[in-house]
Write an enzyme that holds these catalytic residues in place. Structure first.
Site, PDB file in Angstrom:
ATOM      1  N   GLN A   1      -4.188  -1.757   9.739  1.00  0.00           N
ATOM      2  CA  GLN A   1      -4.055  -3.029   9.019  1.00  0.00           C
ATOM      3  C   GLN A   1      -4.617  -4.177   9.864  1.00  0.00           C
ATOM      4  OE1 GLN A   1      -2.905  -3.643   5.783  1.00  0.00           O
ATOM      5  NE2 GLN A   1      -3.621  -5.700   6.196  1.00  0.00           N
TER       6      GLN A   1
ATOM      7  N   ASP B   1     -10.902   2.935   4.847  1.00  0.00           N
ATOM      8  CA  ASP B   1     -11.321   1.533   4.708  1.00  0.00           C
ATOM      9  C   ASP B   1     -12.843   1.381   4.809  1.00  0.00           C
ATOM     10  OD1 ASP B   1      -9.330  -0.251   4.010  1.00  0.00           O
ATOM     11  OD2 ASP B   1      -8.615  -0.576   6.057  1.00  0.00           O
TER      12      ASP B   1
ATOM     13  N   LYS C   1       0.838  -1.211   0.000  1.00  0.00           N
ATOM     14  CA  LYS C   1       0.000   0.000   0.000  1.00  0.00           C
ATOM     15  C   LYS C   1       0.869   1.255   0.000  1.00  0.00           C
ATOM     16  CE  LYS C   1      -3.609  -2.654   2.261  1.00  0.00           C
ATOM     17  NZ  LYS C   1      -4.391  -2.956   3.481  1.00  0.00           N
TER      18      LYS C   1
HETATM   19  C1  BQF Z   1      -3.073 -10.830  -5.840  1.00  0.00           C
HETATM   20  C2  BQF Z   1      -6.147  -9.188   3.182  1.00  0.00           C
HETATM   21  C3  BQF Z   1      -7.000 -11.045   4.445  1.00  0.00           C
HETATM   22  C4  BQF Z   1      -6.765 -10.364   5.640  1.00  0.00           C
HETATM   23  C5  BQF Z   1      -6.223  -9.106   5.618  1.00  0.00           C
HETATM   24  C6  BQF Z   1      -2.776  -8.652  -4.681  1.00  0.00           C
HETATM   25  C7  BQF Z   1      -3.380  -8.364  -2.360  1.00  0.00           C
HETATM   26  C8  BQF Z   1      -3.687  -9.722  -2.301  1.00  0.00           C
HETATM   27  C9  BQF Z   1      -3.594 -10.520  -3.433  1.00  0.00           C
HETATM   28  C10 BQF Z   1      -3.511  -7.468  -1.178  1.00  0.00           C
HETATM   29  C11 BQF Z   1      -5.775  -8.532   1.931  1.00  0.00           C
HETATM   30  C12 BQF Z   1      -5.965  -9.216   0.620  1.00  0.00           C
HETATM   31  C13 BQF Z   1      -5.193  -7.273   1.970  1.00  0.00           C
HETATM   32  C14 BQF Z   1      -3.139  -9.986  -4.611  1.00  0.00           C
HETATM   33  C15 BQF Z   1      -4.733  -6.545   0.744  1.00  0.00           C
HETATM   34  C16 BQF Z   1      -5.788  -8.285  -0.554  1.00  0.00           C
HETATM   35  O1  BQF Z   1      -2.310 -10.528  -6.777  1.00  0.00           O
HETATM   36  O2  BQF Z   1      -3.870 -11.769  -5.936  1.00  0.00           O
HETATM   37  C17 BQF Z   1      -2.909  -7.842  -3.563  1.00  0.00           C
HETATM   38  O3  BQF Z   1      -2.584  -6.743  -0.929  1.00  0.00           O
HETATM   39  N1  BQF Z   1      -4.642  -7.435  -0.385  1.00  0.00           N
HETATM   40  C18 BQF Z   1      -5.015  -6.654   3.255  1.00  0.00           C
HETATM   41  O4  BQF Z   1      -4.516  -5.539   3.349  1.00  0.00           O
HETATM   42  O5  BQF Z   1      -5.383  -7.282   4.369  1.00  0.00           O
HETATM   43  C19 BQF Z   1      -5.908  -8.518   4.389  1.00  0.00           C
HETATM   44  C20 BQF Z   1      -6.702 -10.451   3.242  1.00  0.00           C
END
Ligand code: BQF
Length: 292
Positions: A96, A119, A52
């Site tokens: 986060q 968010d 991010k």
């Molecule tokens: C991809 C997230 C569960 C719990 C907390 C690209 C992301 C993921 C996959 C990503 C996620 C999931 C995020 C891919 C942010 C998605 O290429 O398939 C990017 O960065 N995500 C998060 O911040 O917290 C989580 C899932």
């Protein structure tokens, strides 16, 4: 069958945002500044939050990463939140997730100033979304909606099944797709662990959004010919052949399901990158959404 390319689409969105930032700067406007609080050392969370920050740099936003140790008390975290609420330079910020178990997630999310809640997890913003008022839409459902829009996936009058009722994905997704909008105007069924005849319900769906976190859960026999399938799953499994030591598995058996689909998202490179792009879009909106 069209693969909905979230990687490519998110890169396009970042390029568009970078142009808007340039224009903002030229007008002498304030460039959005996003902050993120990361508590603890969870590997996945660190990866997500670092990505991010990189996205902010790419589009030209300011960014601040606040790293707190895993032992941080709830009180200390609430203090850090309060500081961001009162910091005029910070337009929006995220905490986060997931948080360490000794911290009450709801109490934390309720402490975020709704105006800075990019968010969209604060109850006030959940309420505003539900009523269709201007607000920040949670990043994953917003990323999915943006992907459907950009590929002009038909949604009006479609039967949509959302699997999973989390507050972050399934629940807001079901609300957005039922709203009087494009994308939207679907007849939505929200399925979960207690749903009876889930397979049968899926077989009737024109659109399936799988957000339950069980690799390969959606199989070809559950999907109608011509359906649009959105895969939100991102389960990490060990894979020694990968540089990272793991690979990502979706909730959909892609190879078997894809040939039946009109549209389908891959994992990785589908919904995940769109989630990240949606956070950047929300951060861009901060300066416009002063009333939220
Ligand atoms: C991809 C997230 C569960 C719990 C907390 C690209 C992301 C993921 C996959 C990503 C996620 C999931 C995020 C891919 C942010 C998605 O290429 O398939 C990017 O960065 N995500 C998060 O911040 O917290 C989580 C899932």
């Amino acid at each position: 069958m069209v693969v909905l390319d979230g990687k490519e689409t998110s890169a396009k969105i970042r390029a568009e945002l970078a142009e808007q930032v340039k224009a903002l700067k030229a007008e002498g406007g304030k460039v959005p500044h996003l902050a993120a609080i990361l508590v603890g050392e969870d590997g996945a969370s660190r990866t997500y939050v670092n990505a991010k920050v990189r996205d902010c740099e790419e589009v030209g936003f300011g960014s601040t990463l606040i790293k707190l140790p895993a032992e941080t008390t709830q009180e200390e975290l609430l203090k850090a939140i309060n500081k961001l609420n009162n910091d005029e330079d910070i337009d929006g910020y995220i905490v986060q997730l997931p948080l360490p178990k000794h911290i009450d997630e709801t109490a934390v999310l309720m402490a975020v100033d709704p105006k800075k809640d990019v968010d969209g997890f604060h109850p006030q913003n959940v309420g505003r979304m539900t009523l269709g008022l201007p607000t920040y839409i949670p990043a994953t459902p917003m990323g999915i909606v943006e992907l459907l829009r950009r590929y002009e996936v038909p949604t009006e009058g479609k039967d949509c099944v959302v699997i999973g009722r989390s507050h972050i994905v399934g629940s807001p997704m079901s609300i957005l797709l039922s709203q009087h909008n494009y994308p939207g105007n679907c007849t939505v069924t929200l399925c979960h662990s207690r749903t009876k005849n889930l397979e049968e319900i899926c077989r009737k769906a024109d659109i399936i959004v799988a957000a339950l976190g069980r690799p390969g859960f959606v199989t070809a026999d559950m999907v109608k010919e011509g359906a649009c399938v959105i895969d939100v799953g991102i389960t990490r499994v060990d894979d020694a052949t990968k540089k990272s030591g793991f690979r990502l598995l979706g909730d959909v058996d892609f190879d078997a399901v894809a040939p039946k689909c009109s549209f389908i998202t891959p994992v990785p490179g589908g919904v995940g990158p769109m989630t990240r792009a949606a956070l950047m879009m929300n951060t861009m909106k901060v300066t416009e959404l002063g009333q939220a």
